[in-house]
Design a protein around this motif. Structure first.
Motif, PDB file in Angstrom:
ATOM      1  N   PHE A  46      42.258  38.926  36.597  1.00  0.00           N
ATOM      2  CA  PHE A  46      43.643  38.660  36.952  1.00  0.00           C
ATOM      3  C   PHE A  46      43.825  37.253  37.501  1.00  0.00           C
ATOM      4  O   PHE A  46      42.938  36.696  38.178  1.00  0.00           O
ATOM      5  CB  PHE A  46      44.120  39.641  38.030  1.00  0.00           C
ATOM      6  N   VAL A  75      39.667  38.362  40.524  1.00  0.00           N
ATOM      7  CA  VAL A  75      41.060  37.998  40.808  1.00  0.00           C
ATOM      8  C   VAL A  75      41.111  36.584  41.374  1.00  0.00           C
ATOM      9  O   VAL A  75      40.505  36.293  42.412  1.00  0.00           O
ATOM     10  CB  VAL A  75      41.711  38.982  41.805  1.00  0.00           C
ATOM     11  N   THR A 110      45.063  38.725  32.921  1.00  0.00           N
ATOM     12  CA  THR A 110      46.343  39.385  33.141  1.00  0.00           C
ATOM     13  C   THR A 110      46.996  38.673  34.319  1.00  0.00           C
ATOM     14  O   THR A 110      46.373  38.510  35.364  1.00  0.00           O
ATOM     15  CB  THR A 110      46.146  40.873  33.457  1.00  0.00           C
TER      16      THR A 110
END
Length: 345
Positions: A46, A75, A110
């Motif tokens: 992410f 992330v 994402t």
């Protein structure tokens, strides 16, 4: 339920007072087990912007539950500057300056795009600065999504895109926040279609739940802050104000569920049941939280014309049901939000 200048509510029963009111676990956010399993795929990672804000902070809690000690590798977080964010688990993750997203090398992320100057800043800043900053944030994220080959994107839009007649507002001078959000819907919708990745675009109206920042800026936050502090509830609105609420954990879980399945949706409104006048909300919350005798101070109505800010949540609720997500009731939302405010007061 109507409300005059002050109000009282009957004492709560044990059924009406959820354990979440006194439980620190109310601030812990987790997603559905099936969603967590899909997100745990080794190829999934992410980019998250605005990690210090309400949505960003809540999303990090959910992802921390999924990735644990691997969170920082999975992330990448970007915000206004270098900031160390401490999560409920005790783990920490560093939010890097937003501009560094331009040099990020992570193929196929994402993207959860929460970085944005909200409505309050529009009244405090020169209009040209407000527009330039928000458009710059969006352009940078769009360029990163294209360069990195995004595999999906979550864009929180706003109910502010609408005029009172529910048509889309195009008055940039009168409603810069809402019109810029509509521009983002179009920008990222076109990008997702052209590049073939799913985009989830939710028009958020009123949120509840943990990690609320600036609670005095929100009707629910202001009411619950007064109740948690044991003081009289101050409501300044001299006209009816109708709101409905969606829990931040539900909104994010549904978005992640869709992205994990490679599905794009929206723009669509978030919803919540029931719609409620804020005087009745104050009475309900005071009863639920065991403070039925608190005064509710409010000026007499100068107008009976209601301020209604409620989404058409039919599609949102149908998607949640299809995903196996039980949306939190209003009482659960009140209890969990109050528990968080109690922890942080």
């Amino acid at each position: 339920m109507s409300l005059g200048r002050s109000g009282r509510a009957p004492p709560p029963t044990d059924r009406e007072r959820p354990d979440a009111v006194t439980s620190a676990a109310a601030s812990r956010l987790e997603t559905l087990s099936g969603v967590a399993a899909a997100l745990a795929d080794p190829s999934r990672h992410f980019v998250l912007t605005g990690g210090g804000g309400w949505l960003g902070r809540a999303a990090l809690e959910i992802l921390d539950h999924v990735y644990g000690a691997d969170l920082a590798r999975r992330v990448a977080v970007f915000g206004a500057g270098v900031k160390l964010l401490e999560l409920r688990s005790g783990r920490r993750i560093t939010s890097r300056p937003f501009g560094e997203i331009e040099s990020l090398q992570r193929t196929g992320p994402t993207i959860l795009h929460f970085a944005y100057l909200t409505r309050g800043y529009a009244a405090e800043m020169p209009p040209e600065s407000y527009l330039a900053i928000n458009r710059g944030l969006s352009a940078t994220v769009a360029a990163a999504a294209e360069r990195l080959g995004a595999q999906g994107l979550l864009l929180p839009s706003s109910g502010a895109v609408y005029r009172k007649d529910r048509t889309l507002d195009r008055d940039l001078a009168g409603n810069p926040y809402g019109v810029l959000k509509r521009e983002d819907e179009e920008r990222f919708g076109e990008l997702a279609e052209r590049r073939g990745f799913p985009a989830v675009v939710f028009r958020i109206f009123n949120l509840s739940g943990p990690f609320m920042n600036h609670p005095s800026h929100y009707a629910l936050g202001s009411i619950l802050s007064d109740i948690v502090a044991g003081r009289a509830i101050d409501i300044r609105a001299d006209h009816p104000v109708i709101r409905s609420y969606a829990h931040i954990g539900d909104v994010l879980t549904l978005a992640l569920s869709l992205l994990a399945r490679g599905e794009g949706v929206g723009p669509l409104d978030t919803g919540g049941q029931p719609a409620i006048e804020i005087g009745a909300l104050a009475l309900r919350a005071a009863r639920l939280l065991g403070q039925p005798d608190l005064d509710i101070r409010r000026p007499p109505f100068e107008s009976e014309q209601p301020d209604i800010y409620v989404g058409d949540g039919g599609r949102y609720e149908a998607l949640a049901e299809a995903a196996g997500l039980r949306l939190r009731t209003l009482d659960e939302q009140i209890a969990e939000t109050a528990a968080f405010l109690k922890e942080t007061q």
